[in-house]
Motif scaffolding. Structure first.
Motif, PDB file in Angstrom:
ATOM      1  N   UNK A 106       0.812  -1.208   0.000  1.00 42.91           N
ATOM      2  CA  UNK A 106       0.000   0.000   0.000  1.00 42.91           C
ATOM      3  C   UNK A 106       0.848   1.261   0.000  1.00 42.91           C
ATOM      4  N   UNK A 107       2.040   1.144  -0.469  1.00 44.64           N
ATOM      5  CA  UNK A 107       2.947   2.287  -0.399  1.00 44.64           C
ATOM      6  C   UNK A 107       2.417   3.494  -1.173  1.00 44.64           C
ATOM      7  N   UNK A 108       1.862   3.241  -2.352  1.00 43.56           N
ATOM      8  CA  UNK A 108       1.367   4.366  -3.156  1.00 43.56           C
ATOM      9  C   UNK A 108       0.186   5.064  -2.480  1.00 43.56           C
ATOM     10  N   UNK A 109      -0.664   4.278  -1.829  1.00 45.39           N
ATOM     11  CA  UNK A 109      -1.793   4.878  -1.126  1.00 45.39           C
ATOM     12  C   UNK A 109      -1.282   5.742   0.014  1.00 45.39           C
ATOM     13  N   UNK A 112      -0.024   8.793  -1.398  1.00 49.69           N
ATOM     14  CA  UNK A 112      -1.150   9.605  -1.870  1.00 49.69           C
ATOM     15  C   UNK A 112      -1.564  10.640  -0.814  1.00 49.69           C
ATOM     16  N   UNK A 158       3.574  11.661  -7.186  1.00 49.43           N
ATOM     17  CA  UNK A 158       3.579  10.287  -6.665  1.00 49.43           C
ATOM     18  C   UNK A 158       4.801   9.515  -7.170  1.00 49.43           C
TER      19      UNK A 158
END
Lengths: 170, 303
Positions: A106-109, A112, A158
């Motif tokens: 979930x790194x991108x979340x 975000x 991102x």
């Protein structure tokens, strides 16, 4: 049991669509608790205007309200809420919120959440709700160009954050 | 959607929110919150800010609402007590959380919050503003205290510890002739919202507090209520005098001050938090990792 006969239909609607709206709110705020707060605040506004909204699409109103609240910094309202956040901030380092425990997938979340609210909202609308630019602009109450630029800047940021995070891990 | 980043983002959004479920009662909570807003707004509109402002200059304890020569109702202390009662009822119906920030003139500081179900959490700071202790209390029937001491990095769990002394029997509406009106109603840190509400109602109903006039409290227009000297004399002043401020728009209590016998006083600033998930989570005490568990004290504080 519904709070009153006038909102009985709303409970049925939320039983069907509420989880999706809450997932959206969680993505906009970063945690289940904050997401519930956001959705609850949006529901309060819905009840306030319930008569005027009779016969219209509650999902559309709720979605617009959720995004507007998220981009308006609704959690900054109230001095005591600010106090509470300050108090809780001392907790964060030692006992994290269970819902905020994010694994590497979930790194991108997680990244975000570092974006400005407008860019985050545009990205959630485009890639979570899978709305077109025109539809996203309608929800946010802005121009298509604004959605395009917010999405583009958000994705670029991102990528930068993701590269930086990767470099830090190495 | 085309790039790997975008595909990955979509997949992560799905994964991150997969466990999310709509909690039971969210709609009802939102409905109650919205209703409470309407009630307090209506109350303020009905009473009229101007009418209240003129009324607070009066000292008319225990008087029933009177009718002036122009036929308009003149608010009195009894009327104010009624309005405060309505506002407290609305807070109660909305399951609002009582939130208090207290300071004394020795520079100690407390934060205290309590839900309608009696679950509460307190945080204490010493004169150096170091976080000394956090403490949670369960319901009166099942009292479980988890006490965390940040100064010593220790914690303990204690069951069936007596809760802070409950207030005397409450009658509402109280009458100056009832036994519960024969002593000053004190306020304690550690009261539940219900106890606080009952105490305030009784203090107003018994004539223990007199309207002293309008005053700004933390930027909020408020009505100041001071202890009745007559009541203090009648009761032998067994408890510290209390001054109370209620909002002149919502009629909810916003501050009270307890004056001790030797130039000590404590100021309690009051807020009412909506029972959102985040605010309810604030009632739970968690033990930080690495803190050492110690035996609970054998002597429970006297109630």
């Amino acid at each position: 049991m519904a709070p009153n006969p006038g909102v009985a239909g709303l409970e049925e609607f939320l039983a069907e669509r509420g989880t999706h709206l809450l997932r959206t709110a969680v993505l906009l705020t970063g945690s289940q608790e904050a997401g519930e707060d956001l959705l609850q605040t949006a529901l309060e506004r819905l009840f306030r205007h319930w008569r005027k909204l009779a016969g219209t699409d509650p999902e559309g109103y709720l979605r617009r309200t959720i995004y507007h609240l998220a981009t308006d910094g609704w959690r900054r309202q109230g001095r005591w809420q600010a106090r509470l956040r300050l108090l809780r901030a001392t907790d964060i380092g030692v006992v994290p919120d269970v819902s905020a425990v994010i694994d590497q997938r979930d790194e991108l979340v997680r990244l975000l959440l570092q974006l400005p609210a407008g860019q985050r909202a545009a990205i959630v609308l485009r890639y979570w709700e899978e709305l077109g630019e025109a539809e996203a602009a309608k929800v946010l109450g802005c121009s298509v160009g604004t959605v395009k630029s917010a999405t583009s800047r958000g994705l670029r940021r991102l990528r930068e954050l993701s590269r930086a995070s990767l470099a830090a891990d190495i | 959607m085309s790039s790997d980043l975008e595909l990955q983002l979509r997949a992560e959004m799905e994964h991150f929110t997969a466990p999310v479920r709509l909690p039971h009662g969210l709609v009802v909570r939102a409905y109650r919150r919205q209703r409470r807003g309407r009630i307090t707004t209506w109350t303020a509109a009905a009473a009229g800010t101007a009418a209240v402002a003129s009324a607070v200059a009066m000292v008319a304890v225990g008087a029933a609402p009177a009718t002036s020569t122009n036929g308009q109702q003149t608010p009195t202390a009894a009327y104010l007590a009624h309005r405060v009662g309505v506002a407290l009822d609305a807070a109660d119906a909305a399951d609002d959380i009582l939130y208090i920030h207290a300071t004394d003139n020795s520079d100690n500081e407390w934060f205290y919050q309590a839900g309608q179900d009696s679950k509460s959490r307190a945080e204490y700071y010493n004169v150096d503003h170091q976080w000394v202790e956090a403490e949670g209390i369960g319901t009166p029937q099942e009292s479980v205290v988890i006490s965390v001491n940040y100064a010593t990095k220790t914690w303990y769990r204690q069951e069936n510890r007596p809760r802070p002394r409950p207030l005397a029997h409450r009658n509402f509406p109280p009458s100056p002739t009832t036994s519960s009106c024969r002593q000053m109603v004190p306020f304690y840190m550690g009261e539940t919202p219900t106890q606080l509400e009952a105490g305030i109602r009784e203090a107003l109903g018994c004539g223990q507090l007199l309207m002293a006039g309008p005053e700004q409290v933390g930027g909020v227009a408020a009505i100041k209520l001071v202890p009745s000297r007559a009541r203090l004399r009648a009761t032998g002043m067994v408890t510290p005098p209390t001054t109370l401020w209620v909002s002149s728009s919502s009629y909810l209590p916003v501050r009270w001050q307890s004056d001790g016998p030797v130039a000590t006083h404590t100021v309690y600033d009051i807020s009412w938090l909506p029972p959102t998930a985040a605010n309810l989570a604030g009632l739970t005490v968690t033990v930080p990792p690495g803190f050492r568990r110690v035996t609970a004290p054998t002597h429970a504080p006297k109630p």
